[in-house]
Design a protein around this motif. Structure first.
Motif, PDB file in Angstrom:
ATOM      1  N   LEU A  25       0.838  -1.200   0.000  1.00 46.55           N
ATOM      2  CA  LEU A  25       0.000   0.000   0.000  1.00 46.55           C
ATOM      3  C   LEU A  25       0.877   1.257   0.000  1.00 46.55           C
ATOM      4  O   LEU A  25       0.632   2.197  -0.754  1.00 46.55           O
ATOM      5  N   ALA A  26       1.927   1.235   0.833  1.00 48.08           N
ATOM      6  CA  ALA A  26       2.817   2.396   0.947  1.00 48.08           C
ATOM      7  C   ALA A  26       3.509   2.673  -0.384  1.00 48.08           C
ATOM      8  O   ALA A  26       3.720   3.823  -0.755  1.00 48.08           O
ATOM      9  N   GLN A  27       3.843   1.609  -1.112  1.00 48.61           N
ATOM     10  CA  GLN A  27       4.516   1.798  -2.396  1.00 48.61           C
ATOM     11  C   GLN A  27       3.594   2.519  -3.380  1.00 48.61           C
ATOM     12  O   GLN A  27       4.028   3.398  -4.119  1.00 48.61           O
ATOM     13  N   ARG A  28       2.309   2.178  -3.324  1.00 48.23           N
ATOM     14  CA  ARG A  28       1.344   2.836  -4.207  1.00 48.23           C
ATOM     15  C   ARG A  28       1.121   4.294  -3.814  1.00 48.23           C
ATOM     16  O   ARG A  28       1.084   5.185  -4.658  1.00 48.23           O
ATOM     17  N   ILE A  29       0.968   4.518  -2.495  1.00 45.71           N
ATOM     18  CA  ILE A  29       0.709   5.885  -2.027  1.00 45.71           C
ATOM     19  C   ILE A  29       1.925   6.773  -2.297  1.00 45.71           C
ATOM     20  O   ILE A  29       1.795   7.897  -2.775  1.00 45.71           O
ATOM     21  N   SER A  30       3.129   6.249  -2.017  1.00 42.45           N
ATOM     22  CA  SER A  30       4.330   7.052  -2.249  1.00 42.45           C
ATOM     23  C   SER A  30       4.498   7.357  -3.734  1.00 42.45           C
ATOM     24  O   SER A  30       4.973   8.431  -4.108  1.00 42.45           O
ATOM     25  N   ALA A  31       4.051   6.424  -4.600  1.00 44.05           N
ATOM     26  CA  ALA A  31       4.128   6.674  -6.045  1.00 44.05           C
ATOM     27  C   ALA A  31       3.223   7.852  -6.421  1.00 44.05           C
ATOM     28  O   ALA A  31       3.611   8.700  -7.236  1.00 44.05           O
ATOM     29  N   ILE A  32       2.049   7.910  -5.802  1.00 42.03           N
ATOM     30  CA  ILE A  32       1.120   9.021  -6.095  1.00 42.03           C
ATOM     31  C   ILE A  32       1.733  10.341  -5.628  1.00 42.03           C
ATOM     32  O   ILE A  32       1.700  11.344  -6.346  1.00 42.03           O
ATOM     33  N   VAL A  33       2.330  10.323  -4.422  1.00 42.95           N
ATOM     34  CA  VAL A  33       2.954  11.545  -3.888  1.00 42.95           C
ATOM     35  C   VAL A  33       4.061  12.016  -4.845  1.00 42.95           C
ATOM     36  O   VAL A  33       4.121  13.189  -5.215  1.00 42.95           O
ATOM     37  N   MET A  34       4.903  11.072  -5.281  1.00 33.24           N
ATOM     38  CA  MET A  34       6.031  11.427  -6.161  1.00 33.24           C
ATOM     39  C   MET A  34       5.541  11.976  -7.495  1.00 33.24           C
ATOM     40  O   MET A  34       6.075  12.965  -7.996  1.00 33.24           O
ATOM     41  N   ALA A  35       4.520  11.315  -8.065  1.00 37.38           N
ATOM     42  CA  ALA A  35       4.009  11.749  -9.372  1.00 37.38           C
ATOM     43  C   ALA A  35       3.401  13.148  -9.251  1.00 37.38           C
ATOM     44  O   ALA A  35       3.672  14.019 -10.093  1.00 37.38           O
TER      45      ALA A  35
END
Lengths: 238, 114
Positions: free
Chosen positions: B16-26
């Protein structure tokens, strides 16, 4: 009626005789009545009976004749001869990622070990009713696209995560079947099943590569089922 | 004896964290790209004014944390796939964490010095 010649390059390996595997060039005459790859393989077998492959129902139900056809896993009995480019040899290899027993026959032990690890049976401790455990049509609908899996191993042996961790990663076929029971409203072990899969190797080795979806001869979608398992875990946790 | 042991019972949080952090980065990349293109990168002074603003600093800090956590999960997965020896894997895990924490600290120091 005209016959045509079909050329093959077939992976051959007999551990009793061969030091290492090799690709054999072989061709066979086929009749217009030969429609599927398996029809021609049966002819090849008649020509050279040392060629070994599994086959049984010849109609895409038993899943025995799964093999790597021109680099892509599939069932010989469901592959149309007309789908091949004429004149170009058809390259047949055993399913990748599993030990070869002989020619196109692989040892499926690891595959079935993973399948059995997800407890592929209904767990319900209530006394069985007189006739059957009923489901609403909507609940039954959820099992479509899951119960049809024939365990041919095309998907699991096309999955790089399974190649790297066959002993720990359940693989797409196992996970699709895991979701088949997680989604079943008659099953009472949903939470235990989710607990069992909450693991960096068993479930989370899936990196959504989707080779499984690409090769499934029954057009099933293991990636979607894996996504639904993850969704249920999130729902349970937050 | 070489038994295969699985059942560590973690993974969901990381996934889940990998997905959320990807959204933050994008999201950060898009906004900082727009800000830099619309005058933010014109001179050192304008760049400094943009990067030292409290909103940008807050967002950049979140970006740094996201990059490091995202990288940790990704790199850990590579070690898990390709390194078979448990001792070597553990060592690599520890080195990865230490390296990423060091980078994060350094980045934060740069950010607050502006």
């Amino acid at each position: 009626m005209t016959t045509r010649t079909v050329n093959f390059k077939i992976y051959r390996y007999d551990p009793d005789q061969d030091a290492k595997p090799y690709l054999q060039d072989i061709s066979v005459e086929c009749d217009p009545t030969d429609k599927k790859l398996l029809d021609v393989l049966v002819k090849l077998k008649a020509k050279d009976d040392s060629l070994s492959f599994r086959r049984s129902c010849r109609e895409g139900v038993c899943g025995s004749d799964a093999m790597n056809i021109n680099g892509k896993n599939g069932l010989a009995c469901l592959t149309d001869l007309s789908s091949f480019v004429e004149g170009k040899p058809i390259v047949l290899r055993p399913l990748p990622g599993l030990p070869v027993i002989r020619d196109l026959i692989v040892d499926m032990t690891q595959f079935f070990k993973q399948y059995h690890s997800i407890k592929p049976y209904l767990i319900n401790n209530d006394p069985p009713p007189e006739r059957e455990r009923l489901q609403s049509p909507e609940d039954r609908e959820e099992l479509n696209g899951l119960y049809e899996c024939i365990l041919c191993a095309c998907c699991t042996t096309a999955c790089p995560s399974f190649w790297w961790n066959p002993d720990k990663f359940v693989g797409p076929a196992g996970l699709l079947n895991a979701y088949r029971f997680i989604a079943d409203t008659r099953d009472q072990a949903t939470s235990e099943r989710l607990d069992d899969l909450e693991d960096p190797y068993r479930l989370f080795r899936c990196h959504t590569i989707m080779n499984c979806v690409d090769v499934c001869p029954k057009n099933l979608n293991p990636t979607k089922a894996i996504g639904k398992i993850k969704d249920m875990m999130v729902k349970r946790a937050v | 004896m070489n038994r295969i042991i699985v059942g560590a019972h973690y993974g969901l949080k990381d996934w889940l964290a990998q997905r959320i952090s990807a959204i933050v980065m994008a999201t950060y990349s898009v906004f900082i790209g727009i800000a830099l293109a619309s005058g933010g990168a014109a001179s050192y002074e304008s760049w400094r004014a943009l990067m030292s603003g409290s909103v940008t600093r807050f967002a950049t800090f979140l970006f740094i944390v996201s990059v490091c956590y995202h990288a940790w999960i990704g790199v850990r997965d590579i070690w898990m796939d390709y390194v078979n020896s448990v001792a070597v894997r553990l060592t690599l895990h520890v080195l990865t964490i230490l390296g990423l924490v060091g980078c994060a600290g350094w980045a934060v120091q740069i950010l607050w010095r502006l």
